[in-house]
Design a protein around this motif. Structure first.
Motif, PDB file in Angstrom:
ATOM      1  N   THR A 161       0.924  -1.479   0.079  1.00  0.00           N
ATOM      2  CA  THR A 161      -0.145  -0.311  -0.204  1.00  0.00           C
ATOM      3  C   THR A 161       1.086   1.273   0.248  1.00  0.00           C
ATOM      4  O   THR A 161       0.884   2.240  -1.143  1.00  0.00           O
ATOM      5  N   MET A 162       1.377   1.677   0.891  1.00  0.00           N
ATOM      6  CA  MET A 162       2.925   2.602   0.894  1.00  0.00           C
ATOM      7  C   MET A 162       3.831   2.533   0.005  1.00  0.00           C
ATOM      8  O   MET A 162       3.920   3.885  -0.646  1.00  0.00           O
ATOM      9  N   GLY A 163       4.021   1.539  -0.279  1.00  0.00           N
ATOM     10  CA  GLY A 163       5.651   1.857  -0.877  1.00  0.00           C
ATOM     11  C   GLY A 163       5.525   2.083  -3.166  1.00  0.00           C
ATOM     12  O   GLY A 163       5.958   2.643  -2.822  1.00  0.00           O
TER      13      GLY A 163
ATOM     14  N   LEU B 106      11.837  -2.880  -4.854  1.00  0.00           N
ATOM     15  CA  LEU B 106      12.697  -3.695  -3.978  1.00  0.00           C
ATOM     16  C   LEU B 106      11.454  -4.574  -3.504  1.00  0.00           C
ATOM     17  O   LEU B 106      10.824  -4.597  -2.278  1.00  0.00           O
TER      18      LEU B 106
ATOM     19  N   ALA C 172       4.864  -9.905  -5.854  1.00  0.00           N
ATOM     20  CA  ALA C 172       4.401  -8.981  -4.712  1.00  0.00           C
ATOM     21  C   ALA C 172       4.920  -7.822  -5.936  1.00  0.00           C
ATOM     22  O   ALA C 172       4.763  -7.165  -5.751  1.00  0.00           O
TER      23      ALA C 172
ATOM     24  N   PHE D  24       6.988  -4.714   6.702  1.00  0.00           N
ATOM     25  CA  PHE D  24       5.029  -5.258   7.435  1.00  0.00           C
ATOM     26  C   PHE D  24       6.116  -3.885   9.015  1.00  0.00           C
ATOM     27  O   PHE D  24       7.301  -3.624   9.238  1.00  0.00           O
ATOM     28  N   GLU D  25       4.272  -3.601   9.943  1.00  0.00           N
ATOM     29  CA  GLU D  25       5.125  -2.748  10.881  1.00  0.00           C
ATOM     30  C   GLU D  25       5.742  -3.495  11.971  1.00  0.00           C
ATOM     31  O   GLU D  25       5.425  -3.996  13.242  1.00  0.00           O
TER      32      GLU D  25
ATOM     33  N   SER E 157       5.333   3.679  11.125  1.00  0.00           N
ATOM     34  CA  SER E 157       3.691   4.274  11.912  1.00  0.00           C
ATOM     35  C   SER E 157       4.129   5.196  12.771  1.00  0.00           C
ATOM     36  O   SER E 157       3.859   6.152  13.684  1.00  0.00           O
TER      37      SER E 157
HETATM   38  P1  NAD Z   1       1.883  -4.124   3.506  1.00  0.00           P
HETATM   39  O1  NAD Z   1       1.617  -4.388   3.770  1.00  0.00           O
HETATM   40  O2  NAD Z   1       1.002  -2.871   2.251  1.00  0.00           O
HETATM   41  O3  NAD Z   1       2.885  -3.848   2.293  1.00  0.00           O
HETATM   42  C1  NAD Z   1       4.249  -3.850   2.960  1.00  0.00           C
HETATM   43  C2  NAD Z   1       4.755  -4.719   2.183  1.00  0.00           C
HETATM   44  O4  NAD Z   1       5.737  -5.119   2.338  1.00  0.00           O
HETATM   45  C3  NAD Z   1       4.417  -6.011   0.887  1.00  0.00           C
HETATM   46  O5  NAD Z   1       4.491  -5.759  -0.169  1.00  0.00           O
HETATM   47  C4  NAD Z   1       5.058  -7.502   1.414  1.00  0.00           C
HETATM   48  O6  NAD Z   1       5.554  -8.464   0.231  1.00  0.00           O
HETATM   49  C5  NAD Z   1       6.414  -6.228   1.530  1.00  0.00           C
HETATM   50  N1  NAD Z   1       7.627  -6.929   2.383  1.00  0.00           N
HETATM   51  C6  NAD Z   1       7.731  -7.303   3.533  1.00  0.00           C
HETATM   52  N2  NAD Z   1       9.315  -7.443   4.304  1.00  0.00           N
HETATM   53  C7  NAD Z   1       9.675  -7.126   2.933  1.00  0.00           C
HETATM   54  C8  NAD Z   1      11.166  -7.682   3.071  1.00  0.00           C
HETATM   55  N3  NAD Z   1      12.005  -8.139   4.314  1.00  0.00           N
HETATM   56  N4  NAD Z   1      11.720  -6.678   2.758  1.00  0.00           N
HETATM   57  C9  NAD Z   1      11.297  -6.507   0.887  1.00  0.00           C
HETATM   58  N5  NAD Z   1       9.597  -6.456   1.378  1.00  0.00           N
HETATM   59  C10 NAD Z   1       9.124  -5.982   2.347  1.00  0.00           C
HETATM   60  O7  NAD Z   1       1.965  -2.419   4.275  1.00  0.00           O
HETATM   61  P2  NAD Z   1       1.565  -0.756   4.024  1.00  0.00           P
HETATM   62  O8  NAD Z   1       0.433  -0.416   4.504  1.00  0.00           O
HETATM   63  O9  NAD Z   1       3.078  -0.996   3.147  1.00  0.00           O
HETATM   64  O10 NAD Z   1       3.271  -0.432   5.513  1.00  0.00           O
HETATM   65  C11 NAD Z   1       4.788  -0.764   5.293  1.00  0.00           C
HETATM   66  C12 NAD Z   1       4.836   1.133   6.041  1.00  0.00           C
HETATM   67  O11 NAD Z   1       4.656   1.326   6.249  1.00  0.00           O
HETATM   68  C13 NAD Z   1       3.688  -0.122   8.380  1.00  0.00           C
HETATM   69  O12 NAD Z   1       5.851   0.405   8.203  1.00  0.00           O
HETATM   70  C14 NAD Z   1       3.217   1.151   7.881  1.00  0.00           C
HETATM   71  O13 NAD Z   1       3.456   0.861   9.562  1.00  0.00           O
HETATM   72  C15 NAD Z   1       4.001   2.548   7.005  1.00  0.00           C
HETATM   73  N6  NAD Z   1       2.575   3.052   7.054  1.00  0.00           N
HETATM   74  C16 NAD Z   1       0.920   2.697   6.764  1.00  0.00           C
HETATM   75  C17 NAD Z   1       0.208   3.224   6.340  1.00  0.00           C
HETATM   76  C18 NAD Z   1      -0.653   2.996   6.004  1.00  0.00           C
HETATM   77  O14 NAD Z   1      -1.550   3.708   6.287  1.00  0.00           O
HETATM   78  N7  NAD Z   1      -1.628   1.776   5.393  1.00  0.00           N
HETATM   79  C19 NAD Z   1       0.249   4.812   6.664  1.00  0.00           C
HETATM   80  C20 NAD Z   1       2.074   5.462   7.362  1.00  0.00           C
HETATM   81  C21 NAD Z   1       2.782   4.062   7.493  1.00  0.00           C
END
Ligand code: NAD
Length: 695
Positions: free
Chosen positions: A304-306, A323, A329, A382-383, A410
């Motif tokens: 979602t965020m990346g 990456l 993924a 992941f968080e 976060s």
């Molecule tokens: P998400 O689950 O949508 O995406 C995480 C991605 O990371 C997945 O595609 C997964 O395959 C990948 N991943 C996991 N481990 C990995 C590794 N070792 N190497 C490479 N890729 C890896 O999660 P998200 O919502 O995008 O959240 C990601 C981060 O952003 C978290 O730290 C979260 O707290 C933070 N965040 C999220 C939001 C939100 O609203 N979703 C807002 C601000 C910050």
């Protein structure tokens, strides 16, 4: 450097404004214009005058650095300067390049003739500060371009390119280059040919059909303005240009301007304007701190965020290496980016070619080796601390010296994350908000060891990708999420006390929030908070005490995505519908906890939820997590849907009066079983006792 440079070209005096960066109309510049004009008028060898800011910049309007200082109200006032130009006995020609905005355009409207560079931008944006043009703009612009065009421009505040005004009374000539030369030639000719001086004040606008048009304008502007006073005041002032003699129109415009200055809405808008200018500045990092070049970016995690974070850089032409842990993924992440761009293309915001250009800047990879030469990496995995640890140890191994390593976490501790590397000075948090390609806010989290040039580079980068950047220190949730936790707790306590989710949502939506906390929770998904609370309890080694939201989750009600949460969402229905199951659950929860439900007023709902934010923010300020109160406001306005016209929680608290805020908080804190965080923060108490505000 004198505020106005006086020069002659043959018989023409050229008056050049010199108050960088935007020729703000401060006191020295205002008096300088009149003095230079008088000199030109007194010199018999001079037959005409050109007023200009040179080939770069005419004037951006008021000098914001003088706002709130005695100089802003010292004479000559802008209307005096404009009257002097308009009443001049020799032709006065404005030569406009760059911006002629607000008071800058009003100044040009006081001249007899106007010549502009085709690319110059003209506008009266005062409405955006909750004001109207107060130096004749509402009276002269309609006389130059007609009632309807002027009304649209003044009510929207939207600037337009000079080319759009070719052939109107606003611009006598539009040129491609050398605007000063063209204006001098124009002035010389006007003097030689004794062209009658065009004073816009002397123009009488036709009245036929205006009543019906103005009635239509009032109705539509009222509907769009949502209770804001400035847009309607703009309509009335523009109406006066037809219905009133010029001087009476001017007098009324000035009175309306001062009345608007005293509205909370305008105070809030001006506060936000100043807050945005202040936000990028850190007291201990000089503006000339050398920056690290950022030419290539890496993003870890295409979720979602990346994906959204990646788009920010592609949008400004920076290549990104993305990456992931698996090809699947990676493909999924890239497909989402493509879909987002294609949907923009469908709406006409991008061409198909631009979509391909942006996508071509992405290098997808499964290998850390491909990150060896990036200048900045942002981790969005992941968080979980152990996952972050693995990623940062690998980045430390492969990234070149000097590369900036950022986490989008976060809540997690940036100092611990920095400790996973041998280069903690290069590590910081870059906390984007979801959807990251849309939301304006960026929290830049400064670790204990983050180097000053890393902070300066992050701030510059934030600007480059068009974000509003706010610096936060390290704490659980940083500025925004730490505050929202209290807001959520206050709302949850209110449902337990006896209010319904719908009453709370409605009360906060009437206050101006885009969405109340329960509708928002259903949209974001209740399971995230549930998982966090369970994890935190486990980490602390205490039993997890389920909240009402947790009980909903136990029933599989995660919000919109499962068709039910605080509300129900039957298939095909977009609205949140009240659900008897939730009422039942609340009744049971109250009974289990010995709570007798009581009537809660809408006023109390707003006070509890908003003052909880204010109180936590005061602690955040006191701890030095936020640099200034206005930074907190920007976080809340741009990341959490706080009503813009209230200027943010701190600005709102100032309006209410800190004494009153403290008194209400003290009453909440004194209730039996109250949360300890209702106790007024020491800083809040101190400011209230001293009769001060957060400003
Ligand atoms: P998400 O689950 O949508 O995406 C995480 C991605 O990371 C997945 O595609 C997964 O395959 C990948 N991943 C996991 N481990 C990995 C590794 N070792 N190497 C490479 N890729 C890896 O999660 P998200 O919502 O995008 O959240 C990601 C981060 O952003 C978290 O730290 C979260 O707290 C933070 N965040 C999220 C939001 C939100 O609203 N979703 C807002 C601000 C910050």
């Amino acid at each position: 450097m004198p505020p106005v440079h006086y020069d002659t070209r043959g018989p023409v005096a050229v008056l050049t404004l010199q108050n960088p960066p935007v020729n703000g109309l401060g006191h020295a510049l205002r008096s300088g214009i009149v003095a230079a004009l008088d000199r030109a008028l007194a010199d018999p060898a001079i037959t005409a005058v050109v007023l200009t800011g040179g080939e770069q910049q005419f004037s951006g309007g008021a000098d914001v650095r003088e706002f709130g200082t005695p100089k802003s109200s010292m004479s000559p006032h802008l209307p005096d300067v404009i009257r002097a130009l308009e009443n001049a006995s020799k032709p006065v020609v404005a030569a406009i390049a760059g911006h002629a905005l607000g008071g800058g355009l009003e100044l040009a409207l006081g001249c007899h003739f106007r010549v502009a560079l085709k690319t110059a931008t003209l506008g009266l944006p005062e409405v955006k500060l909750g004001l109207l043009p107060g130096a004749g703009g509402t009276q002269r612009l309609p006389r130059a371009i007609g009632l309807e065009a002027a009304l649209n421009m003044i009510v929207s505040g939207a600037p337009q390119k000079a080319a759009a005004f070719e052939g109107t009374g606003l611009l006598d000539q539009v040129v491609d280059s050398d605007v000063v030369g063209a204006a001098v030639a124009f002035a010389q000719k006007a003097a030689a040919e004794k062209t009658p001086l065009k004073r816009l004040r002397d123009v009488t606008l036709p009245t036929a059909g205006t009543d019906a048009f103005l009635q239509f304008a009032r109705t539509s502007v009222k509907a769009a303005a949502k209770g804001l006073p400035a847009p309607l005041a703009c309509v009335e002032a523009v109406a006066d240009s037809v219905t009133q003699p010029f001087d009476e129109g001017l007098r009324r415009e000035r009175a309306a301007f001062f009345a608007l200055m005293n509205t909370p809405e305008s105070r809030a808008a001006r506060h936000v304007f100043a807050a945005e200018r202040a936000a990028g500045k850190l007291p201990d990092i000089p503006a000339d701190t050398p920056l690290r070049p950022i030419r290539r970016v890496g993003v870890i995690g295409a979720g979602t965020m990346g994906g959204g974070i990646t788009m920010n850089f592609l949008n400004v032409g920076l290549p990104v290496v993305v990456l992931e842990t698996s090809q699947e993924a990676l493909d999924r992440g890239l497909a989402t980016i493509r879909r987002n761009y294609e949907s923009s293309a469908k709406k006409g915001k991008l061409t198909a070619e631009q979509v391909e250009q942006r996508l071509a800047l992405v290098t997808p990879t499964l290998s850390y080796a491909d990150l060896a030469d990036v200048d900045l990496v942002i981790e969005a995995v992941f968080e979980q601390m152990d996952v972050k640890e693995r990623v940062f140890r690998q980045l430390d191994n492969v990234c070149k010296p000097g590369a900036i390593l950022a986490s989008n976490t976060s809540y997690l501790d940036i100092n611990r994350i920095a400790g996973f590397t041998q280069r903690p000075q290069d590590v910081l948090g870059l906390h984007f908000f979801s959807p990251a390609n849309v939301m304006k806010l960026l929290e830049i989290v400064r670790g204990e060891k983050t180097a000053p040039d890393v902070m300066a580079t992050a701030l510059a980068l934030g600007k480059k990708i068009h974000k509003i950047s706010v610096v936060s220190g390290v704490c659980d949730g940083f500025i925004g999420n730490r505050m929202v936790a209290r807001y959520g707790a206050a709302a949850n306590a209110l449902v337990v006390a006896g209010a319904s989710p719908q009453q709370i949502d409605k009360a906060l939506e009437r206050f101006g929030f885009a969405m109340g906390p329960f509708r928002m929770g259903d949209l974001a998904g209740l399971d995230i908070g549930w998982a966090t609370r369970k994890r935190k309890a486990a980490e602390a080694g205490v039993p997890h005490e389920p909240t009402v939201a947790d009980k909903l989750c136990e029933l599989g009600r995660f919000g919109q995505k499962t068709g039910a949460g605080w509300y129900r969402y039957p298939p095909g229905v977009r609205d949140a519908l009240p659900d008897p199951v939730v009422d039942e659950l609340l009744t049971q929860y109250r009974a289990e906890h010995g709570v007798t439900p009581r009537r809660v007023s809408d006023e109390e709902i707003v006070q509890r939820c908003v003052f909880a934010l204010v109180n936590e923010a005061a602690r955040i300020l006191d701890e030095g997590i936020a640099v200034r109160a206005s930074d907190v406001d920007l976080v809340y306005l741009n990341g959490y849907g706080f009503p813009a016209h209230r200027g943010g929680p701190m600005c709102y608290a100032n309006e209410v009066g800190l004494f009153n805020v403290v008194r209400t908080l003290s009453a909440f804190a004194a209730e039996p079983g109250a949360f300890d965080w209702w106790e007024p923060a020491p800083l809040l108490r101190k400011l209230a006792e001293e009769g001060q505000s957060f400003a």
